[in-house]
Design an enzyme around this catalytic site. Structure first.
Site, PDB file in Angstrom:
ATOM      1  CG  ASP A  90       0.343  -4.094   2.811  1.00 33.88           C
ATOM      2  OD1 ASP A  90       0.878  -3.621   1.791  1.00 33.88           O
ATOM      3  OD2 ASP A  90      -0.386  -3.431   3.561  1.00 33.88           O
ATOM      4  CG  HIS A 112      -0.497   0.256   2.508  1.00 33.49           C
ATOM      5  ND1 HIS A 112      -0.230  -0.744   3.427  1.00 33.49           N
ATOM      6  CD2 HIS A 112      -0.215   1.421   3.151  1.00 33.49           C
ATOM      7  CE1 HIS A 112       0.181  -0.202   4.555  1.00 33.49           C
ATOM      8  NE2 HIS A 112       0.205   1.100   4.422  1.00 33.49           N
ATOM      9  CB  SER A 158       2.638   1.821   6.447  1.00 31.55           C
ATOM     10  OG  SER A 158       1.363   1.830   7.025  1.00 31.55           O
TER      11      SER A 158
END
Length: 712
Positions: free
Chosen positions: A218, A83, A647
């Site tokens: 991810d 992402h 992240s």
């Protein structure tokens, strides 16, 4: 109930209770090495951050200003979240060559794809600069205080001896009670190396976002390129892979519950030290307003995206961005309630007052200010979210600012070029017809949720979303803002240079534009009725919060304080652990490939699975990547205190080896930005076994694994 919850914190295992009662996002030059070693760390604090020799910090970068990434090979191979690289993957995608759906894997360095504008930042050094930055400020108040601090910052930066390719960034900590200076190096040639299809990298999509158990791969891979001297350079085909000072070994050893782990990255923003009244306003007013706006926008976009592939690709990244915090805020509200955050704050404030009665005066003033600000803060939440998520209004806002700057004589060629680039990029992924529906529905929500004193005169005519849709569609069709009408013989979406060729005419046309006028009416009403009051009160709140922060630190000698996250490099540590977030609900710490297959729904937007992955599962062709259960681990949770910006952060084991890639938090613990609770707060990581399994077995890209140092 509050007493029971507080008691449960102190009944945690002794080593964990002290270390994680309040969580922790620690400046890497100020680590509590003893505490980390008591929890299981085998390396030293100097192995994590060292300016005299290579250390782990030399392998950790801020990725494109918002995420974290880490170097995992001696050739500058970079690992971050799918992402985080989503915008770059999308930029290389077309309907004919859909890298989002199909994935991408370079077969050699020549096949790696450049990404203009993408950068990574290294932290070279961190120094406390409080004395220098606050020199001469003791008796100053705003606005003179800010002016003096800004002047001191410039003096400090100019006095530092750095290389031509380095920069100094000075950051405030503890609400302005301390300041730190960061020496950075920025690399600008970053190339896409590999990304799994979104059926792996985004598996579970919005349904599973912020949710555990999680089965999302991810991750994506990039490479840093440098000039031939290994220093930062603009993109050139002659650049070479960057040779790092340090890169992370990748461990595929099995994990066990209570294993020590730490996360190293750039957390974005937390507010751990707010008073109880502020937390109550967030929980009861501000978050619910934001949630309501995004819910309407997301539902409208989703209907179109599911029906049309071109729209799905065009809006994929934006939809994910909007949905991300919508769901986070929902979890935050529930978590604040579940953890009795307000009651805990009230009790803590009582304990502070018992030690220092002066704190009561500060808190009384904060309570009054927050209550005075409440109606303006609520309007601010609705207004800003509506204008942000109704993209047509957002576009009108850009042109509004353009006119204001032009008429004030501040729109020079550089600023004009920046505006043209911004709106041109925006139009690329914009559907005027679709957003007319979004805007119509959000206008109705705004009218129905906003107190009359904050609404423009006559705005009640937008109360019904069904009546709004044809009205806004007609405005959109006749608007140059949307690109559906022309100015100077061209649409802004088709030929922006021609549309801007006569700026006097462009400005006159904009001022008569129906969409522009709608936005201007909303903005000017907001700026008159709410913004001055909101901003003035917020300034007073900020001044008192600085005082309250200093009082907390001076009064509570038993508590170890860490500064709120502000996108600077931090270390958080904890243990691999599952959780029991609700009655009779218990989560294990590890998920496996079998769980991916269990969730598989053929052809589904969120839960489809590539045939090759299914075949690998059916054949049990796992190579070296299975664990003691005989399956491939996919994700795991731990008690590390993370937030947005983490992240892509590396999750490291006791020896500093990469064991996972941080990408999310457990929904029940998203309130950790405001109130960390060790019972619920869990970060979610992709297991390195799954990452390497996908690269090796699924993508047939073993050449990338051959670059790495794999710990078995």
């Amino acid at each position: 109930m509050t007493k029971k919850i507080l008691l449960s914190v102190f009944l945690l295992p002794a080593a964990m209770a002290f270390a994680q009662q309040y969580g922790g996002m620690w400046i890497p030059t100020e680590l509590n090495e003893k505490e980390m070693k008591d929890l299981g760390m085998k390396i030293s604090a100097k192995d994590i951050f060292n300016t005299q020799k290579p250390s782990i910090k030399d392998a950790v970068v801020q990725f494109n200003g918002g995420c974290t990434a880490e170097i995992i090979s001696p050739k500058g191979l970079l690992l971050t979240n799918h992402h985080c690289g989503y915008g770059q993957i999308q930029a290389h995608s077309t309907v004919q060559n859909d890298l989002l759906s199909n994935g991408f894997w370079a077969k050699n360095p020549e096949g790696e794809l450049p990404n203009p504008g993408v950068k990574v930042d290294f932290i070279v050094d961190i120094k406390e600069a409080t004395d220098q930055i606050l020199e001469g400020t003791d008796n100053l108040v705003e606005p003179e205080l800010t002016k003096k601090i800004n002047k001191n910052i410039e003096v400090y930066k100019n006095a530092q001896k750095i290389e031509s390719y380095q920069s100094i960034i000075v950051k405030s900590m503890y609400y302005g009670n301390k300041y730190y200076a960061y020496t950075t190096e920025t690399y600008k040639d970053i190339r896409l190396v590999g990304a799994p299809p979104q059926s792996i990298g985004k598996f579970g999509s919005d349904t599973d976002n912020w949710v555990w158990p999680r089965h999302t791969g991810d991750f994506s891979m990039f490479r840093i390129y440098a000039g031939k001297d290994n220093k930062p350079a603009e993109y050139s085909k002659d650049n070479i892979p960057y040779v790092p000072k340090h890169y992370l070994p990748v461990s595929i050893k099995d994990k066990a519950e209570n294993d020590f782990t730490f996360v190293f990255g750039f957390p974005g923003k937390t507010t751990e030290y707010l008073p109880a009244v502020a937390v109550e306003k967030i929980m009861k007013d501000i978050d619910p307003a934001r949630i309501a706006v995004r819910e309407v926008a997301l539902k409208t976009l989703d209907e179109k995206m599911r029906a049309d592939s071109e729209t799905r690709i065009k809006y994929a990244s934006k939809y994910a961005s909007v949905a991300n915090y919508w769901k986070k805020w929902i979890g935050e509200v529930e978590g604040l309630k579940k953890s009795n955050a307000v009651e805990k704050k009230v009790m803590y404030e009582g304990s502070l007052i018992a030690k220092n009665p002066e704190i009561k005066t500060t808190l009384d003033q904060l309570n009054k200010l927050y209550n005075d600000q409440a109606p303006y803060a609520l309007n601010n939440a609705y207004y800003t979210e509506v204008v942000r998520n109704a993209e047509t209004l957002k576009l009108a806002g850009d042109y509004y600012d353009y006119i204001v700057s032009t008429e004030a004589g501040k729109m020079d060629d550089k600023e004009l070029a920046k505006l043209k680039g911004k709106v041109t990029s925006f139009y690329k992924d914009y559907s005027a017809e679709l957003d007319a529906k979004v805007t119509a529905k959000l206008l109705a929500l705004y009218v129905n949720k906003t107190a009359p004193q904050f609404l423009p005169v006559g705005f009640n005519k937008y109360k019904d979303e069904n009546q709004n849709i044809p009205i806004i569609e007609e405005m959109s069709k006749n608007s140059i803002v949307t690109g559906r009408a022309q100015v100077n013989g061209a649409a802004l979406t088709a030929d922006i240079e021609k549309a801007f060729s006569n700026q006097d005419k462009l400005i006159r046309t904009l001022k008569k534009d129906p969409i522009f006028q709608l936005y201007a009416l909303m903005k000017e009403t907001y700026m008159k009725a709410a913004d001055p009051q909101f901003t003035t009160l917020q300034g007073k709140i900020d001044d008192l919060q600085k005082k309250f922060m200093a009082q907390q630190m001076a009064t509570d000698k038993d508590r170890k304080f860490f500064p709120d996250a502000n996108s600077t490099l931090r270390v958080t540590y904890g243990k691999v652990k599952g959780s029991t977030p609700r009655d009779a609900v218990s989560y294990g710490y590890q998920t496996h490939l079998a769980g991916v297959i269990e969730k598989y729904v053929p052809g589904d937007y969120e839960f489809d699975v590539p045939k090759k992955l299914i075949d690998l599962y059916n054949k049990k062709d796992y190579g070296a990547y299975k664990d003691k259960t005989g399956d491939v681990p996919v994700g795991f949770t731990a008690t590390n205190h993370t937030t947005g910006g983490n992240s892509g952060s590396p999750a490291l084991d006791a020896n500093g080896n990469l064991v996972g890639l941080n990408f999310d938090r457990q929904w029940e613990g998203t309130m950790s930005d405001i109130n960390y609770d060790p019972r619920f707060s869990r970060n979610i990581m992709v297991d390195t076994k799954y990452i390497l399994f996908i690269i090796d077995k699924f993508a047939d890209s073993k050449w990338l694994i051959d670059e790495m140092k794999v710990i078995k």
